[in-house]
Motif scaffolding. Structure first.
Motif, PDB file in Angstrom:
ATOM      1  N   MET A 157      53.042  44.162  93.336  1.00 45.29           N
ATOM      2  CA  MET A 157      53.351  43.737  91.959  1.00 45.29           C
ATOM      3  C   MET A 157      53.286  44.922  91.000  1.00 45.29           C
ATOM      4  O   MET A 157      54.094  45.042  90.081  1.00 45.29           O
ATOM      5  N   LYS A 158      52.320  45.802  91.244  1.00 51.30           N
ATOM      6  CA  LYS A 158      52.165  46.990  90.394  1.00 51.30           C
ATOM      7  C   LYS A 158      53.417  47.854  90.440  1.00 51.30           C
ATOM      8  O   LYS A 158      53.782  48.508  89.468  1.00 51.30           O
ATOM      9  N   SER A 159      54.092  47.841  91.609  1.00 53.55           N
ATOM     10  CA  SER A 159      55.327  48.619  91.772  1.00 53.55           C
ATOM     11  C   SER A 159      56.572  47.813  91.407  1.00 53.55           C
ATOM     12  O   SER A 159      57.690  48.271  91.624  1.00 53.55           O
ATOM     13  N   GLY A 160      56.367  46.583  90.908  1.00 51.38           N
ATOM     14  CA  GLY A 160      57.505  45.743  90.534  1.00 51.38           C
ATOM     15  C   GLY A 160      58.233  45.137  91.722  1.00 51.38           C
ATOM     16  O   GLY A 160      59.362  44.661  91.590  1.00 51.38           O
ATOM     17  N   LYS A 161      57.595  45.150  92.890  1.00 49.76           N
ATOM     18  CA  LYS A 161      58.228  44.594  94.097  1.00 49.76           C
ATOM     19  C   LYS A 161      57.750  43.152  94.278  1.00 49.76           C
ATOM     20  O   LYS A 161      56.895  42.852  95.123  1.00 49.76           O
ATOM     21  N   TRP A 162      58.340  42.276  93.490  1.00 53.97           N
ATOM     22  CA  TRP A 162      57.852  40.892  93.405  1.00 53.97           C
ATOM     23  C   TRP A 162      58.078  40.112  94.695  1.00 53.97           C
ATOM     24  O   TRP A 162      57.231  39.317  95.108  1.00 53.97           O
ATOM     25  N   GLY A 163      59.206  40.352  95.352  1.00 52.56           N
ATOM     26  CA  GLY A 163      59.503  39.663  96.620  1.00 52.56           C
ATOM     27  C   GLY A 163      58.514  40.048  97.709  1.00 52.56           C
ATOM     28  O   GLY A 163      58.035  39.197  98.464  1.00 52.56           O
ATOM     29  N   GLN A 204      48.736  30.802  94.251  1.00 52.84           N
ATOM     30  CA  GLN A 204      49.877  30.143  93.594  1.00 52.84           C
ATOM     31  C   GLN A 204      50.043  30.605  92.144  1.00 52.84           C
ATOM     32  O   GLN A 204      51.164  30.679  91.630  1.00 52.84           O
ATOM     33  N   PHE A 205      48.941  30.926  91.491  1.00 51.60           N
ATOM     34  CA  PHE A 205      48.991  31.476  90.123  1.00 51.60           C
ATOM     35  C   PHE A 205      49.708  32.831  90.132  1.00 51.60           C
ATOM     36  O   PHE A 205      50.601  33.088  89.320  1.00 51.60           O
ATOM     37  N   PHE A 206      49.332  33.676  91.097  1.00 49.34           N
ATOM     38  CA  PHE A 206      50.006  34.981  91.207  1.00 49.34           C
ATOM     39  C   PHE A 206      51.468  34.806  91.621  1.00 49.34           C
ATOM     40  O   PHE A 206      52.345  35.526  91.145  1.00 49.34           O
ATOM     41  N   ALA A 207      51.713  33.840  92.515  1.00 45.63           N
ATOM     42  CA  ALA A 207      53.089  33.575  92.960  1.00 45.63           C
ATOM     43  C   ALA A 207      53.957  33.121  91.787  1.00 45.63           C
ATOM     44  O   ALA A 207      55.106  33.554  91.640  1.00 45.63           O
ATOM     45  N   ALA A 208      53.386  32.266  90.914  1.00 42.33           N
ATOM     46  CA  ALA A 208      54.132  31.805  89.735  1.00 42.33           C
ATOM     47  C   ALA A 208      54.571  32.994  88.872  1.00 42.33           C
ATOM     48  O   ALA A 208      55.699  33.033  88.370  1.00 42.33           O
ATOM     49  N   CYS A 209      53.679  33.971  88.742  1.00 40.37           N
ATOM     50  CA  CYS A 209      54.006  35.177  87.979  1.00 40.37           C
ATOM     51  C   CYS A 209      55.177  35.930  88.627  1.00 40.37           C
ATOM     52  O   CYS A 209      56.107  36.357  87.942  1.00 40.37           O
ATOM     53  N   CYS A 210      55.139  36.057  89.959  1.00 47.84           N
ATOM     54  CA  CYS A 210      56.223  36.740  90.680  1.00 47.84           C
ATOM     55  C   CYS A 210      57.552  35.996  90.515  1.00 47.84           C
ATOM     56  O   CYS A 210      58.587  36.613  90.244  1.00 47.84           O
ATOM     57  N   TYR A 244      53.097  38.775 100.922  1.00 46.26           N
ATOM     58  CA  TYR A 244      51.648  38.934 101.127  1.00 46.26           C
ATOM     59  C   TYR A 244      50.883  37.703 100.641  1.00 46.26           C
ATOM     60  O   TYR A 244      49.902  37.285 101.265  1.00 46.26           O
ATOM     61  N   LEU A 245      51.308  37.129  99.528  1.00 54.41           N
ATOM     62  CA  LEU A 245      50.632  35.934  99.005  1.00 54.41           C
ATOM     63  C   LEU A 245      50.770  34.759  99.968  1.00 54.41           C
ATOM     64  O   LEU A 245      49.830  33.990 100.159  1.00 54.41           O
ATOM     65  N   LYS A 246      51.947  34.649 100.592  1.00 57.02           N
ATOM     66  CA  LYS A 246      52.144  33.590 101.599  1.00 57.02           C
ATOM     67  C   LYS A 246      51.206  33.810 102.787  1.00 57.02           C
ATOM     68  O   LYS A 246      50.605  32.871 103.307  1.00 57.02           O
ATOM     69  N   ASP A 247      51.103  35.079 103.230  1.00 61.42           N
ATOM     70  CA  ASP A 247      50.192  35.390 104.342  1.00 61.42           C
ATOM     71  C   ASP A 247      48.746  35.062 103.979  1.00 61.42           C
ATOM     72  O   ASP A 247      47.969  34.598 104.820  1.00 61.42           O
TER      73      ASP A 247
END
Length: 245
Positions: free
Chosen positions: A131-137, A167-173, A142-145
């Motif tokens: 996320m820090k690198s803007g690589k949201w996908g 899921q909170f972090f995923a919503a942001c992505c 990683y969040l799924k894992d």
């Protein structure tokens, strides 16, 4: 007076005088010098390095012990924890994914996590790096894992696993990716999560409460959670997340 040339004697003395750091340090050092090949003495010297904030030495000792005893669950878990503490997250995952762990092997030394908790937290840390690198996908992968329960880590998935933080972090992505459908799914998870079978985390309950009340501002939600809770590993994760927002 002659002291025995027997490592367990010194390990026992370290335990007996646990409230005296200098005796513990000296005893553990003596045990390790007598029997550096023992997984137990190597684990104790690693713990001592952690207590002394000597992270490089802790990592070297843990790695050496791991290479000598690659099938000992306690040694593997300690090495994985030390890797994680040194922010070597991809190496941590490699160690965990390839080993059969027992569920009881947790909380055996100061500052560690059981295998599944460490797996989850490490995946979240990897997601934050992306996320820090803007690589949201990539972060989402990683969040799924982080939400999975690999059988080799010794714990079965609970019926009502609490994935609200991921899921909170995923919503942001999804928000950054402008994926409205998946964004709403993650938000809906936070609103509707319910666990009738067990205790739930106060932090995640607070998160759900704010989202239920209509808050959608990731930054203000995160700041509230950080200010509202006592320090724990999830707060440390949220502090990192805040720097990305």
């Amino acid at each position: 007076e002659m002291e025995p040339d027997f490592a367990p004697f010194y390990l026992a003395r370290a335990k007996l005088f646990g409230d005296d750091p200098s005796v513990v340090r000296e005893s553990v050092g003596e045990a390790y010098s007598i029997d550096p090949g023992s997984w137990r003495t190597a684990m104790e010297i690693t713990k001592q390095y952690v207590r002394d904030n000597q992270n490089d030495k802790a990592l070297q000792a843990a790695q050496k012990n791991y290479k000598s005893h690659p099938d000992n669950c306690l040694v593997v878990l300690q090495y994985a924890n030390i890797l994680s503490q040194n922010r070597k997250y991809s190496e941590t995952l490699k160690v965990l994914v390839n080993k059969e762990m027992l569920p009881a092997e947790s909380d055996k030394w100061s500052g560690d996590m059981d295998a599944h908790s460490l797996f989850r937290m490490t995946n979240i840390q990897c997601a934050l790096n992306q996320m820090k690198s803007g690589k949201w996908g990539k972060a989402l992968a990683y969040l799924k894992d982080a939400e999975t329960w690999p059988p080799n880590l010794g714990w079965g998935e609970p019926y009502f696993a609490d994935n609200r933080l991921t899921q909170f972090f995923a919503a942001c992505c999804y928000d950054k990716l402008k994926d409205k459908v998946q964004y709403e799914k993650s938000i809906n998870y936070l609103v509707t999560y319910n666990n009738p079978d067990g205790e739930t985390s106060p932090l995640e309950n607070k998160l759900s409460g704010m989202v239920k009340d209509g808050s959608r501002d990731f930054k203000s939600i995160t700041e509230t959670l950080i200010n509202d809770q006592s320090k724990n590993r999830e707060i440390e994760i949220l502090i990192r997340f805040l720097t990305i927002l």
